[in-house]
Design an enzyme around this catalytic site. Structure first.
Site, short mmCIF file in Angstrom:
data_model
loop_
_atom_site.label_atom_id
_atom_site.label_comp_id
_atom_site.label_asym_id
_atom_site.label_seq_id
_atom_site.Cartn_x
_atom_site.Cartn_y
_atom_site.Cartn_z
N CYS A 59 0.84 -1.19 0.00
CA CYS A 59 0.00 0.00 0.00
C CYS A 59 0.88 1.25 0.00
O CYS A 59 2.00 1.25 0.48
CB CYS A 59 -0.95 0.06 1.18
SG CYS A 59 -2.13 -1.29 1.27
N ARG B 156 5.96 -0.58 -4.58
CA ARG B 156 5.64 -1.20 -3.31
C ARG B 156 4.67 -2.37 -3.47
O ARG B 156 4.53 -3.18 -2.57
CB ARG B 156 5.02 -0.17 -2.37
CG ARG B 156 5.99 0.92 -1.94
CD ARG B 156 5.27 2.07 -1.25
NE ARG B 156 4.68 1.68 0.01
CZ ARG B 156 5.25 1.87 1.18
NH1 ARG B 156 6.45 2.39 1.26
NH2 ARG B 156 4.64 1.50 2.29
N TRP C 193 -3.03 -2.71 -1.53
CA TRP C 193 -2.72 -4.14 -1.60
C TRP C 193 -3.72 -4.84 -0.69
O TRP C 193 -3.77 -4.59 0.51
CB TRP C 193 -1.29 -4.39 -1.13
CG TRP C 193 -0.74 -5.75 -1.44
CD1 TRP C 193 -0.12 -6.17 -2.57
CD2 TRP C 193 -0.73 -6.88 -0.55
NE1 TRP C 193 0.27 -7.47 -2.46
CE2 TRP C 193 -0.09 -7.94 -1.23
CE3 TRP C 193 -1.20 -7.10 0.74
CZ2 TRP C 193 0.09 -9.20 -0.66
CZ3 TRP C 193 -1.02 -8.36 1.31
CH2 TRP C 193 -0.38 -9.39 0.61
N ASN D 256 -3.05 3.15 5.35
CA ASN D 256 -2.18 1.97 5.33
C ASN D 256 -2.24 1.30 6.69
O ASN D 256 -2.24 1.99 7.72
CB ASN D 256 -0.73 2.36 5.05
CG ASN D 256 -0.48 2.72 3.61
OD1 ASN D 256 -1.36 2.63 2.77
ND2 ASN D 256 0.74 3.14 3.32
N GLY D 257 -2.22 -0.02 6.71
CA GLY D 257 -2.24 -0.75 7.97
C GLY D 257 -3.47 -1.60 8.10
O GLY D 257 -4.17 -1.89 7.12
N GLU E 249 18.31 -17.99 -0.50
CA GLU E 249 18.00 -16.73 -1.18
C GLU E 249 17.85 -16.95 -2.68
O GLU E 249 16.98 -16.34 -3.33
CB GLU E 249 19.10 -15.70 -0.89
CG GLU E 249 18.96 -14.38 -1.64
CD GLU E 249 17.69 -13.61 -1.33
OE1 GLU E 249 17.38 -12.68 -2.09
OE2 GLU E 249 17.02 -13.94 -0.33
N LYS F 69 14.49 -15.89 -4.81
CA LYS F 69 14.45 -15.05 -6.01
C LYS F 69 13.77 -15.77 -7.16
O LYS F 69 12.98 -15.18 -7.89
CB LYS F 69 15.88 -14.67 -6.43
CG LYS F 69 16.49 -13.61 -5.58
CD LYS F 69 15.76 -12.28 -5.74
CE LYS F 69 15.91 -11.45 -4.49
NZ LYS F 69 15.13 -11.88 -3.35
N GLU G 291 9.99 -15.89 -6.51
CA GLU G 291 9.37 -14.57 -6.50
C GLU G 291 9.07 -14.06 -7.90
O GLU G 291 8.00 -13.51 -8.16
CB GLU G 291 10.30 -13.56 -5.81
CG GLU G 291 10.26 -13.59 -4.30
CD GLU G 291 11.19 -12.56 -3.69
OE1 GLU G 291 10.80 -11.92 -2.70
OE2 GLU G 291 12.32 -12.39 -4.20
N LYS H 283 6.82 -4.47 -1.83
CA LYS H 283 8.19 -4.13 -1.48
C LYS H 283 8.34 -3.91 0.02
O LYS H 283 9.28 -4.37 0.65
CB LYS H 283 8.62 -2.87 -2.24
CG LYS H 283 10.07 -2.46 -2.00
CD LYS H 283 11.02 -3.47 -2.57
CE LYS H 283 12.46 -3.04 -2.44
NZ LYS H 283 13.39 -4.11 -2.86
#
Length: 598
Positions: free
Chosen positions: A2, A30, A76, A102-103, A472, A476, A479, A593
């Protein structure tokens, strides 16, 4: 996750709607699934749409009205699926008040039930919509807008950054609790946003709001107050990010640009810290920290993988250290005292789970240190100490240059905490930027990735310091390709994952000459015998060449830093698989993000 933007300025200086759309564009990285704006003039004009920002822009009238002030939001989804109705901003019954948030409001159902009992009608499934109705209710009871906004906020439980605007007004009303909100100042023009990238093209001068603070923003100025309504003295800080740094610079994707920015990012992270003449690493962040008896790392996602690497470095130097997923960190069951250093590793400095863990550690009497990329972020301000990784803006949702910078920052931290350093260590640190550049210049990852685009799944294995990088690498791959990928210590292969290995599951094996290479080669043989293609990422190609289908080499370095170089090859492999698949590389589906909700 968001994004919020708000603007109030001199009516002749800028078009409000243009500023809002520019701000939302700066927040796209984001992650979001709908977008909307509200512009205040004699009435309130609200435009919002499911989908990306271009869908919203296409829905606007040819000559949309200008106004005195406005707010915008990229959502989001949490409460209710993506839809026009669930997109922000949300309004009250009479469309006098618009709110972006947001939240998460934890008591939204209780508030909604009470408001509906009083005759309020809701148009969405969101928790946010209770806020404009609470403001409306207080105004109907005789309160002015600012007082009504404060009363509404006082009734909320949960996390929030909220901006409200009213028809006929040039003012914005804002408050924050456990979610970032920043004021930008440019003469008589004022901006509000959850991230400086929303207004970085207009101003670099900012005020960071703290938890529990309220702000009233008008062209005449900014007034910040505390929970009791008392004025708060604020300081204006200057953000040192260049707006040009946030562009693609000719690359097809931000992610590819940021992979190639890693040599520069590492130079910035190292600047002034390794001291060759003294064989030492100087970190102001921990200059006055007594060597702790134990270190806890708390982090999520990519930052957690960096923390696994950092914890091993600290343990090797004689201090017990553990990396915890921040969402699982609980001081009621994990002993914390004054001899415990709790290190929060967070790219944005706003990650909700990591923030919660740091606050828990502070409450339990631990010493807290944040390792972050964002100056002035919540984690930086709320911890006892802060170390910046200096990677610069990272727009791609999948972290790349910030992970490399986190690895190096934690390597330096492990040395500084224990005064354990050597000329070899310092020299290896200083050589890393050029070595990363050589990997970027010589990598064959693009050609190799092309051979395995149609694979069923991907496995990543490593031992010792290479195990976190294997994890990691898998993260990646999943994702940005949307393909199944797993990363784990190589010794775990025979304890379950080997059942999934076939000739359609390529295995990326990170082989370090100092981390049980013989055992790693044994693991490579295990998957080779099942027909799996093997891509070895290694500083010892001669040892694995006969057992690998492909070799991606990395330069010789101090053995602790081989994983830093190997990770670059894994990033490139994932990028080129995703590119061949035509994925949305910079904005992967369902991901954000900055994850500002728990």
């Amino acid at each position: 996750m968001c994004g919020i933007v708000g603007y109030a300025g001199e009516q002749t200086s800028k078009d409000v709607l243009d500023v809002l759309l520019d701000g939302l564009s700066g927040l796209e990285y984001r992650g979001y699934d709908s977008a909307g704006v509200a512009v205040a003039n004699s009435s309130l004009d609200v435009y919002k749409r499911e989908g990306d920002l271009s869908t919203l822009e296409e829905s606007l009238p040819e000559q949309p009205p200008n106004g005195f002030a406005g707010i915008g939001h990229t959502r989001w989804s949490t409460h209710g699926p993506p839809s026009d109705a669930n997109a922000h901003p949300h309004t009250d019954c009479d469309d006098r008040i618009a709110v972006a948030h947001n939240g998460i409001i934890d008591n939204d159902q209780e508030l909604r039930d009470a408001l509906e009992a009083d005759g309020h009608v809701f148009e969405s499934e969101t928790d946010t919509e209770v806020i404009p109705h609470l403001v409306e209710s207080a105004i109907d009871q005789g309160a002015d807008v600012e007082t009504a906004f404060r009363r509404a906020i006082d009734r909320l439980e949960g996390s929030y950054a909220v901006i409200a605007v009213r028809s006929g007004s040039e003012a914005l009303y804002a408050a924050r609790h456990h979610s970032p909100l920043i004021i930008g100042i440019d003469g008589d023009d004022y901006y509000l946003a959850s991230d400086v990238s929303a207004f970085l093209g207009y101003t670099e001068d900012v005020i960071y709001l703290e938890d529990g603070q309220f702000a009233t923003v008008r062209p005449a100025g900014v007034e910040v107050t505390d929970e009791r309504g008392a004025l708060v003295e604020t300081s204006v800080e200057t953000v040192d990010w260049d707006p040009e740094d946030a562009g693609k610079s000719g690359y097809d994707h931000y992610m590819l640009k940021e992979i190639h920015e890693q040599p520069h990012a590492l130079r910035e992270c190292l600047r002034g810290r390794p001291q060759g003449l003294e064989n030492a690493v100087l970190l102001e962040a921990v200059a006055d920290v007594t060597e702790p008896k134990r270190v806890h790392f708390v982090a999520c996602g990519t930052s957690y993988h960096a923390s696994l690497y950092g914890a091993r470095l600290v343990r090797e130097r004689g201090i017990p250290a553990t990396a915890f997923l921040a969402s699982e960190y609980d001081s009621d069951v994990i002993p914390i005292d004054g001899d415990t250093l709790v290190v929060g590793v967070t790219q944005s400095g706003e990650t909700a789970d990591t923030m919660s863990a740091l606050r828990d550690a502070n409450g339990a009497g631990g010493t807290t240190l944040t390792v972050t990329n964002v100056v002035g972020s919540s984690a930086a301000r709320e911890s006892d100490h802060v170390m910046y990784i200096r990677a610069g803006p990272e727009i791609g949702v999948a972290a790349t240059k910030t992970f490399a910078s986190q690895q190096i920052a934690l390597a330096m931290l492990s040395s500084a905490l224990t005064d354990d350093c050597s000329q070899e260590f310092v020299d290896a640190l200083r050589a890393l930027p050029d070595q990363v550049q050589s990997v970027l210049d010589d990598s064959r990852a693009r050609a190799i990735a092309g051979e395995y685009v149609d694979s069923d799944a991907y496995f990543f294995i490593g031992r010792g310091y290479c195990a976190p990088v294997a994890r990691e690498g898998a993260l990646k791959m999943k994702e940005i390709t949307y393909k199944h990928a797993e990363g784990f210590p190589a010794g775990e292969l025979k304890h379950g994952p080997l059942a999934l290995v076939t000739d359609r599951t390529p295995v990326f094996a990170v082989v370090n000459r100092e981390s049980n290479p013989e055992k790693m080669i044994g693991n490579v043989k295990e998957v080779e015998s099942r027909g799996a293609p093997v891509i070895a990422v290694t500083d010892t190609p001669e040892a694995v060449r006969n057992h690998a289908d492909h070799v991606l080499g990395v330069p010789d370095t101090h053995w602790r830093f081989t994983p830093v170089l190997a990770n670059v090859q894994l990033q490139l492999a994932s990028y080129w698989v995703a590119n061949r698949l035509g994925r949305s590389i910079d904005k992967p589906r369902n991901l954000a993000k900055s994850v500002t909700v728990e």
